[in-house]
Write a protein that holds these residues in place. Structure first.
Motif, PDB file in Angstrom:
ATOM      1  N   SER A   1       0.830  -1.212   0.000  1.00  0.00           N
ATOM      2  CA  SER A   1       0.000   0.000   0.000  1.00  0.00           C
ATOM      3  C   SER A   1       0.860   1.256   0.000  1.00  0.00           C
ATOM      4  O   SER A   1       0.590   2.220   0.723  1.00  0.00           O
ATOM      5  CB  SER A   1      -0.935  -0.003   1.215  1.00  0.00           C
ATOM      6  N   ASP A   2       1.881   1.262  -0.842  1.00  0.00           N
ATOM      7  CA  ASP A   2       2.888   2.326  -0.808  1.00  0.00           C
ATOM      8  C   ASP A   2       2.295   3.682  -1.186  1.00  0.00           C
ATOM      9  O   ASP A   2       1.769   3.873  -2.281  1.00  0.00           O
ATOM     10  CB  ASP A   2       4.027   1.961  -1.768  1.00  0.00           C
ATOM     11  N   ASN A   3       2.399   4.632  -0.271  1.00  0.00           N
ATOM     12  CA  ASN A   3       1.815   5.958  -0.507  1.00  0.00           C
ATOM     13  C   ASN A   3       2.602   6.778  -1.519  1.00  0.00           C
ATOM     14  O   ASN A   3       2.016   7.515  -2.321  1.00  0.00           O
ATOM     15  CB  ASN A   3       1.706   6.717   0.812  1.00  0.00           C
ATOM     16  N   ALA A   4       3.914   6.694  -1.488  1.00  0.00           N
ATOM     17  CA  ALA A   4       4.719   7.423  -2.470  1.00  0.00           C
ATOM     18  C   ALA A   4       4.435   6.908  -3.876  1.00  0.00           C
ATOM     19  O   ALA A   4       4.267   7.695  -4.825  1.00  0.00           O
ATOM     20  CB  ALA A   4       6.207   7.293  -2.140  1.00  0.00           C
ATOM     21  N   ALA A   5       4.363   5.592  -4.030  1.00  0.00           N
ATOM     22  CA  ALA A   5       4.050   5.005  -5.329  1.00  0.00           C
ATOM     23  C   ALA A   5       2.639   5.383  -5.772  1.00  0.00           C
ATOM     24  O   ALA A   5       2.388   5.631  -6.958  1.00  0.00           O
ATOM     25  CB  ALA A   5       4.187   3.485  -5.259  1.00  0.00           C
ATOM     26  N   THR A   6       1.717   5.443  -4.829  1.00  0.00           N
ATOM     27  CA  THR A   6       0.345   5.841  -5.142  1.00  0.00           C
ATOM     28  C   THR A   6       0.312   7.237  -5.747  1.00  0.00           C
ATOM     29  O   THR A   6      -0.316   7.473  -6.798  1.00  0.00           O
ATOM     30  CB  THR A   6      -0.525   5.802  -3.872  1.00  0.00           C
ATOM     31  N   ASN A   7       0.971   8.185  -5.099  1.00  0.00           N
ATOM     32  CA  ASN A   7       0.946   9.559  -5.603  1.00  0.00           C
ATOM     33  C   ASN A   7       1.652   9.690  -6.949  1.00  0.00           C
ATOM     34  O   ASN A   7       1.224  10.453  -7.815  1.00  0.00           O
ATOM     35  CB  ASN A   7       1.567  10.499  -4.577  1.00  0.00           C
ATOM     36  N   ALA A   8       2.736   8.940  -7.135  1.00  0.00           N
ATOM     37  CA  ALA A   8       3.437   8.997  -8.423  1.00  0.00           C
ATOM     38  C   ALA A   8       2.551   8.460  -9.545  1.00  0.00           C
ATOM     39  O   ALA A   8       2.480   9.043 -10.638  1.00  0.00           O
ATOM     40  CB  ALA A   8       4.742   8.214  -8.342  1.00  0.00           C
ATOM     41  N   LEU A   9       1.855   7.350  -9.300  1.00  0.00           N
ATOM     42  CA  LEU A   9       0.968   6.799 -10.327  1.00  0.00           C
ATOM     43  C   LEU A   9      -0.243   7.695 -10.562  1.00  0.00           C
ATOM     44  O   LEU A   9      -0.694   7.848 -11.700  1.00  0.00           O
ATOM     45  CB  LEU A   9       0.512   5.396  -9.929  1.00  0.00           C
TER      46      LEU A   9
END
Length: 260
Positions: free
Chosen positions: A93-101
């Motif tokens: 549930s990576d938040n940094a990856a979420t925002n980048a995508l």
């Protein structure tokens, strides 16, 4: 008096339609369960080749500073592929990856996806933020158990968008490392591809515990359970999700090979 826990829940067996539910149309905050919609949009674009799995994406400082769940914000590389980011969102549930995508595919596209799928009350409202002030949406995502089950039923049967997009999304959800909520009561081995198989996404936030997924045993079952509560009722909320997990386990049954 203990704080009350509001629960919206649905468990549906796909082959015969048998369903168990409680307030399934109650719209509640989803926390990171809403990331299923982001992953679905990425899967859709990979399947129709408008996005490449090896396309590099830069993590910005704003992506990395949101804290919460995930690893990429704590690791040194700043550039990852689309496939890397999707795997990180699904697995931890990576938040940094979420925002980048979200920046790559746009929030508007992620909001359009559930509308095209016929979902009226389930959507993502915003990117992940460390703090939510008065000028931004109050929560990341909201939705209903009924609509999440309807969407995942189409994903499970391969009828949403395209079979390839469904396979991609199911594969990412199968890699989720959090099986502590509904899936905790499902008799499966999360580290083995044999036996009962679980593909799910969980969400945890202040006042929210949620879990949605696909369970394949003798039968294929889709489920969504969302618990909203006042601070102090965390244990009760998790206990509710695990109680619904027992219903999932009963409806899914043992692995298909057990009856052969």
């Amino acid at each position: 008096m203990r704080p009350a826990v509001r629960v919206g829940a649905m468990v549906r067996r796909l082959d015969d339609g048998r369903t168990v539910s409680a307030d399934p149309d109650l719209a509640l905050p989803l926390a990171s369960v809403g990331k299923v919609l982001l992953l679905a949009e990425v899967a859709r674009r990979l399947a129709d080749a408008t996005l490449a799995p090896d396309q590099p994406v830069e993590l910005l400082d704003a992506d990395r500073e949101v804290g919460g769940t995930g690893l990429l914000g704590r690791l040194s590389p700043r550039r990852w592929t689309v496939a890397d980011l999707a795997t990180a969102v699904a697995a931890v549930s990576d938040n940094a990856a979420t925002n980048a995508l979200l920046r790559l595919v746009t929030l508007e596209a992620v909001q359009e996806l559930p509308r095209r799928a016929g979902l009226r009350d389930t959507t993502v409202h915003d990117r992940i933020r460390a703090e939510r002030g008065p000028d931004v949406p109050r929560t990341f995502a909201t939705g209903t158990a009924h609509e999440l089950c309807a969407f995942l039923a189409d994903v499970a049967t391969g009828t949403w968008q395209s079979p390839q997009a469904c396979r991609l999304l199911r594969g990412w959800l199968a890699g989720n490392t959090d099986r502590t909520m509904v899936a905790d009561s499902v008799d499966h081995d999360p580290w083995s591809s044999d036996g009962v198989r679980v593909a799910n996404k969980t969400g945890t936030d202040t006042g929210v515990r949620a879990d949605t997924g696909i369970v394949s045993g003798r039968h294929t079952v889709v489920y969504a359970v969302i618990a909203a509560f006042e601070p102090g009722a965390e244990r009760e909320a998790v206990a509710e999700l695990r109680r619904w997990g027992a219903a999932v386990d009963r409806l899914a049954g043992a692995h298909r090979s057990d009856s052969s």
